[in-house]
Design a protein around this motif. Structure first.
Motif, short mmCIF file in Angstrom:
data_model
loop_
_atom_site.label_atom_id
_atom_site.label_comp_id
_atom_site.label_asym_id
_atom_site.label_seq_id
_atom_site.Cartn_x
_atom_site.Cartn_y
_atom_site.Cartn_z
N GLN A 118 2.36 -3.72 -10.73
CA GLN A 118 1.35 -4.68 -11.19
C GLN A 118 1.88 -5.49 -12.38
OE1 GLN A 118 -2.40 -2.78 -11.93
NE2 GLN A 118 -3.36 -4.63 -12.69
N GLU A 158 -3.12 3.74 -2.88
CA GLU A 158 -3.64 2.52 -3.51
C GLU A 158 -2.98 1.30 -2.90
OE1 GLU A 158 -4.80 2.40 -7.84
OE2 GLU A 158 -3.08 3.75 -7.92
N TYR A 159 -3.68 0.16 -2.99
CA TYR A 159 -3.08 -1.10 -2.55
C TYR A 159 -2.99 -2.06 -3.73
CZ TYR A 159 -7.77 -3.01 -2.90
OH TYR A 159 -8.99 -3.40 -3.40
N LEU A 160 -2.08 -2.98 -3.61
CA LEU A 160 -2.01 -4.14 -4.51
C LEU A 160 -1.97 -5.37 -3.61
CD1 LEU A 160 0.86 -3.19 -7.03
CD2 LEU A 160 -1.58 -3.02 -7.44
N GLU A 201 2.39 -9.51 -12.44
CA GLU A 201 1.63 -10.34 -13.39
C GLU A 201 2.57 -11.15 -14.29
OE1 GLU A 201 -2.57 -7.89 -13.47
OE2 GLU A 201 -1.07 -7.41 -14.99
N ARG A 244 -6.21 -4.67 -7.19
CA ARG A 244 -5.72 -3.30 -7.00
C ARG A 244 -6.88 -2.36 -6.72
NH1 ARG A 244 -2.49 0.28 -11.64
NH2 ARG A 244 -2.65 2.27 -10.51
N VAL A 280 -3.45 -10.18 -9.39
CA VAL A 280 -3.32 -8.89 -8.73
C VAL A 280 -4.69 -8.27 -8.47
CG1 VAL A 280 -2.40 -6.54 -8.95
CG2 VAL A 280 -1.09 -8.49 -9.86
N GLY A 314 0.85 -1.19 0.00
CA GLY A 314 0.00 0.00 0.00
C GLY A 314 0.88 1.23 0.00
N MET A 360 1.97 2.54 -9.53
CA MET A 360 1.49 1.20 -9.17
C MET A 360 1.41 0.27 -10.39
SD MET A 360 1.23 1.27 -6.00
CE MET A 360 0.28 1.12 -4.55
N SER A 361 1.13 0.84 -11.56
CA SER A 361 0.97 -0.03 -12.74
C SER A 361 2.27 -0.78 -13.05
CB SER A 361 0.50 0.77 -13.96
OG SER A 361 1.39 1.83 -14.19
N LEU A 389 -1.10 -9.22 -4.10
CA LEU A 389 -0.52 -10.13 -5.08
C LEU A 389 -0.66 -11.55 -4.53
CD1 LEU A 389 2.86 -8.20 -5.65
CD2 LEU A 389 0.61 -7.70 -6.62
N SER A 413 -0.02 6.76 -4.39
CA SER A 413 0.07 6.44 -5.82
C SER A 413 0.17 7.71 -6.66
CB SER A 413 -1.18 5.66 -6.21
OG SER A 413 -1.29 5.56 -7.61
#
Ligand SMILES: C[S@@+](CC[C@H](N)C(=O)[O-])C[C@H]1O[C@@H](n2cnc3c(N)ncnc32)[C@H](O)[C@@H]1O
Length: 314
Positions: free
Chosen positions: A253, A308-310, A257, A265, A263, A210, A249-250, A312, A213
């Motif tokens: 990600q 933002e969070y991810l 991936e 998000r 993922v 987190g 963040m992308s 995984l 972002s």
């Protein structure tokens, strides 16, 4: 401007004496009487919200016990996790001796392993057997390459030695097809991308990230009241004694991936559920004569989308 690599290592190792002025979302929600709790449907702490969210979206996490938190600050998040699930066996790693001591105090009633160290330099063997890694508001502390000439991404660029930052950036762009920036220079979250690559290559089954972002967006109903900073490239945040950078963040990600992770998000507002009410509307609309409390709440509301969070999952 010549290319530089922003580092917070010296600051964290030898200068940091408080996180007080660096108000993380977790710390903002920690005091029981925090005004920020008043705009949530469930007025509890950050760690409790996050724990409930994690086990609702990834139910097997309810059975996990070996958890590692990297950059745990004051240890509040882990104390909440342990109160939700006393069976957890946490491993806390932090670069700051000062904050590690704070974590030991906060978690003194629990069985926890502490380790001082820089995550980016630690031996991958430390990740063996870890079932969930949590990194909350630490990625922006990792090295960001600033004013990188876009030419390094052209076919005729001759990379220097593999340890050099420009070489490492070029490798990541090529390997993960990160997409060429449209500007002549760009900023790149080198440490954050390498950290995600390290965790995924080690095969950690679940990872929570987190951070602030640079690609955040607001739902339409808030867009006319709150302003968010967005950019194509990570942006500088000037703080006391050091700079941090927002996170693209992308990129994280894409790396996850490519390394076969699923993922999830979204904004922190996904798990810090906002209570829509007349008083919230009046806080948002009366900004001209806002008092301190209102200002805090408007800022906090913005953070629920700016961060933002991810998640995984392998
Ligand atoms: C902004 S604080 C966030 C603290 C806490 N997670 C929170 O959300 O309140 C960043 C944390 O990461 C730690 N940290 C920064 N760089 C690190 C590194 N390279 N390795 C391990 N820990 C690091 C800091 O000492 C601090 O505990």
């Amino acid at each position: 401007m010549p290319f530089t690599l922003n580092s917070t290592v010296d600051y964290h190792k030898s200068k940091l004496e408080t996180l007080g002025w660096e108000l993380t979302v977790s710390n903002a929600l920690y005091p029981q009487d925090s005004p920020c709790r008043s705009i949530l449907n469930d007025p509890s702490s950050y760690g409790r919200h996050l724990y409930e969210f994690l086990i609702s979206v990834v139910p097997p996490l309810a059975k996990v016990d070996r958890i590692m938190e990297i950059g745990g600050g004051y240890g509040y998040l882990m104390r909440d996790f342990l109160e939700c699930n006393p069976g957890l066996k946490p491993f806390m790693m932090d670069i700051s001796p000062f904050l590690l001591q704070k974590q030991e105090e906060t978690l003194k009633d629990f069985e926890v392993i502490f380790r001082e160290g820089n995550f980016l330099e630690c031996d991958d063997a430390l990740l063996e057997g870890i079932e969930l890694v949590v990194m909350n508001e630490i990625l922006g502390d990792f090295p960001t390459a600033v004013d990188v000439p876009a030419d390094i991404l052209s076919p005729d660029f001759l990379p220097d030695s593999p340890e050099e930052p420009l070489h490492r950036i070029r490798r990541l762009y090529d390997l993960y097809a990160l997409g060429r920036p449209q500007t002549r220079t760009f900023n790149f979250n080198l440490g954050a991308v390498e950290a995600v690559e390290k965790l995924c290559k080690a095969g950690v089954p679940a990872i929570f990230l987190g951070e602030h972002s640079c690609e955040a967006s607001l739902p339409e109903h808030f867009a006319r009241y709150i302003h968010l900073e967005t950019a194509d490239s990570p942006q500088r945040i000037a703080l006391k004694g050091h700079d941090e950078y927002t996170i693209k963040m992308s990129h994280l990600q894409q790396v996850a991936e490519a390394l076969q992770y699923r993922v999830l998000r979204g904004p922190f507002a996904d798990f810090l559920d906002i209570r829509y009410s007349d008083s919230l509307l009046s806080i948002l609309t009366s900004t001209d004569d806002a008092d301190d409390r209102q200002e805090i709440l408007v800022h906090f509301l913005g953070d629920l989308f700016q961060y933002e969070y991810l998640i995984l999952v392998r």
